[in-house]
Motif scaffolding. Structure first.
Motif, mmCIF file in Angstrom:
data_model
loop_
_atom_site.group_PDB
_atom_site.id
_atom_site.type_symbol
_atom_site.label_atom_id
_atom_site.label_comp_id
_atom_site.label_asym_id
_atom_site.label_seq_id
_atom_site.Cartn_x
_atom_site.Cartn_y
_atom_site.Cartn_z
ATOM 1 N N ARG A 21 0.731 -1.138 -0.078
ATOM 2 C CA ARG A 21 0.165 0.100 -0.052
ATOM 3 C C ARG A 21 0.940 1.314 0.041
ATOM 4 N N GLU A 25 0.984 4.395 -2.478
ATOM 5 C CA GLU A 25 0.879 5.703 -1.876
ATOM 6 C C GLU A 25 1.955 6.720 -2.668
ATOM 7 N N MET B 1 -2.628 7.916 5.584
ATOM 8 C CA MET B 1 -3.276 6.480 5.196
ATOM 9 C C MET B 1 -2.345 5.505 5.809
ATOM 10 N N SER B 5 -2.744 0.286 9.808
ATOM 11 C CA SER B 5 -2.082 -0.578 8.658
ATOM 12 C C SER B 5 -2.189 -2.058 8.969
ATOM 13 N N ASP B 81 -12.297 2.186 7.078
ATOM 14 C CA ASP B 81 -10.853 2.622 6.769
ATOM 15 C C ASP B 81 -10.573 2.112 5.410
ATOM 16 N N GLU B 82 -11.104 0.821 4.847
ATOM 17 C CA GLU B 82 -10.725 0.106 3.826
ATOM 18 C C GLU B 82 -11.365 0.937 2.663
ATOM 19 N N TRP B 85 -9.441 3.916 2.148
ATOM 20 C CA TRP B 85 -8.109 3.805 1.526
ATOM 21 C C TRP B 85 -8.289 3.723 -0.158
ATOM 22 N N TYR B 89 -7.073 6.047 -3.195
ATOM 23 C CA TYR B 89 -6.216 5.363 -4.252
ATOM 24 C C TYR B 89 -6.669 5.825 -5.583
#
Lengths: 111, 111
Positions: A21, A25, B1, B5, B81-82, B85, B89
């Motif tokens: 990820r 980014e 981001m 994690s 959160d997913e 993310w 992206y």
């Protein structure tokens, strides 16, 4: 929601690693070579190449060799199916919670 | 981001399997026991238990033992959160494509 399942397997698996990820980014700020990425993530070239290969296989980045340098950039996959799957999950979960709430209200009413 | 994690690793990994996504879709229609799920997916109890355990660890379902039956239901994780993310992206990818477009326009203008 069953369509594109093999491809969803690949993309979700590709996203299930913090370094991968992080690479995406990083590429969001512009193209980078394998060596740039290895330096950014303090990782061996072999380690970075492995992550890049998984991301490339999942369609999340493309690589191009210019002279002796392999450059990486984002795309072409837009994660639309992944986004749609997660939205559908959130919708299902909200419906289950509504059912539960209605059930609790009903139980309360019968006390 | 980078926040959450470890937890994103778990949830994306949990979603990277067609059977596990299928189990969540099944639970979206209501609670189910391990045996129900094994029958639905024509899989051994051991195989289903392994998938259920991965989903439970990622917070995507909870299980409760009532008598001799272990029942599964969706939640508590909402995949926010997913979702965030993936949205980030998509935003980054759109910006990269805009940059590329601007670059191509600029190159065209100089021809």
């Amino acid at each position: 929601m069953v369509q594109c399942s093999v491809s969803l397997d690949d993309s979700f698996a590709a996203l299930s690693d913090q370094t991968r990820r992080g690479i995406l980014e990083r590429l969001g700020r512009g193209e980078a070579s394998i060596s740039d990425l290895a330096a950014n993530f303090e990782m061996s070239l072999t380690g970075i190449k492995k992550h890049v290969s998984i991301l490339e296989h999942a369609g999340l980045l493309t690589t191009e060799k210019v002279g002796r340098v392999r450059s990486c950039k984002l795309g072409p996959r837009r994660l639309q199916d992944e986004s749609a799957w997660i939205n559908a999950y959130q919708q299902m979960l909200a419906e289950r919670l509504d059912h539960l709430e209605a059930f609790l209200e009903h139980t309360k009413g019968n006390e």
